[in-house]
Design a protein around this motif. Structure first.
Motif, PDB file in Angstrom:
ATOM      1  N   GLU A  27     -13.879  -1.701   8.486  1.00  0.00           N
ATOM      2  CA  GLU A  27     -14.087  -2.628   7.385  1.00  0.00           C
ATOM      3  C   GLU A  27     -14.127  -1.896   6.054  1.00  0.00           C
ATOM      4  O   GLU A  27     -13.514  -2.330   5.070  1.00  0.00           O
ATOM      5  N   GLN A  28     -14.842  -0.794   5.996  1.00  0.00           N
ATOM      6  CA  GLN A  28     -14.876  -0.016   4.759  1.00  0.00           C
ATOM      7  C   GLN A  28     -13.492   0.527   4.434  1.00  0.00           C
ATOM      8  O   GLN A  28     -13.072   0.526   3.269  1.00  0.00           O
ATOM      9  N   ALA A  29     -12.748   0.950   5.448  1.00  0.00           N
ATOM     10  CA  ALA A  29     -11.422   1.516   5.221  1.00  0.00           C
ATOM     11  C   ALA A  29     -10.475   0.497   4.596  1.00  0.00           C
ATOM     12  O   ALA A  29      -9.797   0.796   3.609  1.00  0.00           O
ATOM     13  N   VAL A  76      -4.195   7.952   0.892  1.00  0.00           N
ATOM     14  CA  VAL A  76      -4.433   7.094   2.061  1.00  0.00           C
ATOM     15  C   VAL A  76      -5.162   7.877   3.141  1.00  0.00           C
ATOM     16  O   VAL A  76      -6.133   7.393   3.745  1.00  0.00           O
ATOM     17  N   ARG A  77      -4.721   9.101   3.390  1.00  0.00           N
ATOM     18  CA  ARG A  77      -5.357   9.925   4.426  1.00  0.00           C
ATOM     19  C   ARG A  77      -6.828  10.168   4.123  1.00  0.00           C
ATOM     20  O   ARG A  77      -7.684  10.090   5.026  1.00  0.00           O
ATOM     21  N   GLN A  78      -7.149  10.443   2.870  1.00  0.00           N
ATOM     22  CA  GLN A  78      -8.543  10.721   2.519  1.00  0.00           C
ATOM     23  C   GLN A  78      -9.429   9.510   2.779  1.00  0.00           C
ATOM     24  O   GLN A  78     -10.536   9.638   3.313  1.00  0.00           O
ATOM     25  N   LEU A  89       0.839  -1.206   0.000  1.00  0.00           N
ATOM     26  CA  LEU A  89       0.000   0.000   0.000  1.00  0.00           C
ATOM     27  C   LEU A  89       0.871   1.251   0.000  1.00  0.00           C
ATOM     28  O   LEU A  89       0.742   2.115  -0.868  1.00  0.00           O
ATOM     29  N   SER A  90       1.778   1.355   0.990  1.00  0.00           N
ATOM     30  CA  SER A  90       2.508   2.607   1.191  1.00  0.00           C
ATOM     31  C   SER A  90       3.437   2.961   0.042  1.00  0.00           C
ATOM     32  O   SER A  90       3.709   4.144  -0.193  1.00  0.00           O
TER      33      SER A  90
END
Length: 381
Positions: free
Chosen positions: A348-350, A337-339, A328-329
């Motif tokens: 779970e959605q995140a 990522v912050r948004q 990811l990073s």
């Protein structure tokens, strides 16, 4: 110019006669000739270059045995010698970084401060967490060597590498899961908790070595490990490698781990900008990880060993934590990522949206995410 006496050669090379005699005995810098009558050592002027290299490498702190290897390489392959020096210095920087992190923790701990978080009262009601974990193979790799776990006591991400990377990462996480299952951490003094975590990391390293030792190339097998043990009001962080942990607080996303990579060490030293690091060809070269090599810690591709970062963080209601592998990073910009982490209604959605972002950017690597929300204590009846 003829041969130089040991005194003249010592003066020219800035090595003492005593050091020259020692280096002769070790085979590091043998004289060109020894007088058969007097036993005096005589040196050729062309040996000065090797002698000066020995001086420089000693100032760098390199052991004598390794200095001999570098000097021998210089005579046949200067590029290989340069790589040896670079690898040695990367290890020195990793060891220095480990001591620096420990010193920073001790300063914060002894002064009851944490630069990333404000302290909470030890008498406060225990907080709760809500969590989710998800791991995905991505769009390029044939198998998934990541491990992602989230439970009421432990959050963890491990990114394995080598032929047995997947079981290595799983084994490391299992050790910490057992620690959480035993209830370690709740109500214990900070020092005892940190000691328990250090012991657990050592056991995790042994578990990785056991798995790696069953294969043909144990030194090429290992895993990163980024985990948080939840105590009810604090999170005890364990970190080694380039997986990451982030904190979202008051709309700001903070990276609370430090990548143990060769490229990050270059950024720390000011030799690379953060922007240059994102596209550097060696950005995945680890300086620290749990590996199957001797000592159990070290990086893929010949990186150096080092200890895990272990420290405590106080938690607040409303905090959201993200643990992720570099799938990811290294692919998704931090602002994206912050948004997602800010807007997602629940963990779970995140995790679903973060993995979708990584795959939408090409999914070049396995990607794993753990997200946890810190909740206020439930009201008493």
């Amino acid at each position: 110019m003829g041969l130089l006496t040991i005194g003249a050669f010592a003066k020219a090379s800035r090595l003492s006669p005593k050091a020259l005699r020692l280096y002769d005995e070790l085979g590091l810098l043998a004289p060109a000739r020894v007088d058969p009558v007097t036993g005096y050592r005589l040196y050729a002027p062309e040996q000065l270059e090797r002698a000066r290299l020995v001086v420089w490498l000693r100032r760098l702190g390199m052991p004598l045995a390794r200095i001999g290897e570098v000097c021998d390489l210089c005579e046949s392959d200067a590029d290989a010698a340069a790589r040896e020096v670079r690898a040695f210095w990367a290890r020195a920087e990793a060891e220095t970084a480990a001591r620096r992190d420990l010193a920073a923790f001790l300063i914060d701990h002894l002064s009851w401060k944490d630069p990333a978080m404000s302290p909470t009262s030890s008498t406060a009601e225990p907080l709760n967490i809500r969590y989710a974990a998800r791991s995905d193979t991505g769009l390029v790799r044939e198998s998934n060597q990541d491990t992602a776990y989230a439970g009421p006591r432990l959050l963890a991400v491990a990114d394995g590498f080598g032929v047995a990377g997947a079981p290595a990462g799983e084994a490391a996480v299992q050790v910490l899961k057992r620690l959480g299952a035993e209830g370690v951490g709740a109500g214990v003094p900070a020092g005892d908790l940190l000691n328990a975590l250090e012991d657990a990391v050592e056991r995790a390293g042994r578990a990785v070595r056991d798995i790696a030792g069953a294969g043909p190339a144990p030194h090429e097998v290992g895993t990163t490990l980024t985990a948080m043990l939840w105590t009810g009001s604090r999170l005890a962080l364990v970190h080694i490698g380039d997986s990451r942990a982030y904190l979202l607080r008051d709309g700001e996303l903070f990276q609370i781990t430090h990548d143990h990579t060769f490229v990050q060490s270059m950024v720390d030293e000011g030799r690379l900008s953060p922007e240059e690091a994102t596209s550097h060809p060696q950005r995945s070269l680890l300086l620290r990880a749990l590996t199957g090599g001797a000592g159990g810690a070290g990086g893929a591709g010949g990186g150096a060993g080092g200890a895990a970062d272990i420290r405590l963080h106080d938690a607040r209601p409303g905090d959201r934590y993200l643990l992720c592998s570099d799938g990811l990073s290294s692919v998704v910009p931090t602002e994206d990522v912050r948004q997602v982490v800010t807007a997602a209604r629940d963990p779970e959605q995140a995790v679903r949206e973060l993995i979708a972002l990584a795959n939408g950017a090409g999914g070049p690597d396995n990607v794993s995410c753990v997200v946890a929300d810190v909740l206020a204590p439930e009201p008493r009846p």
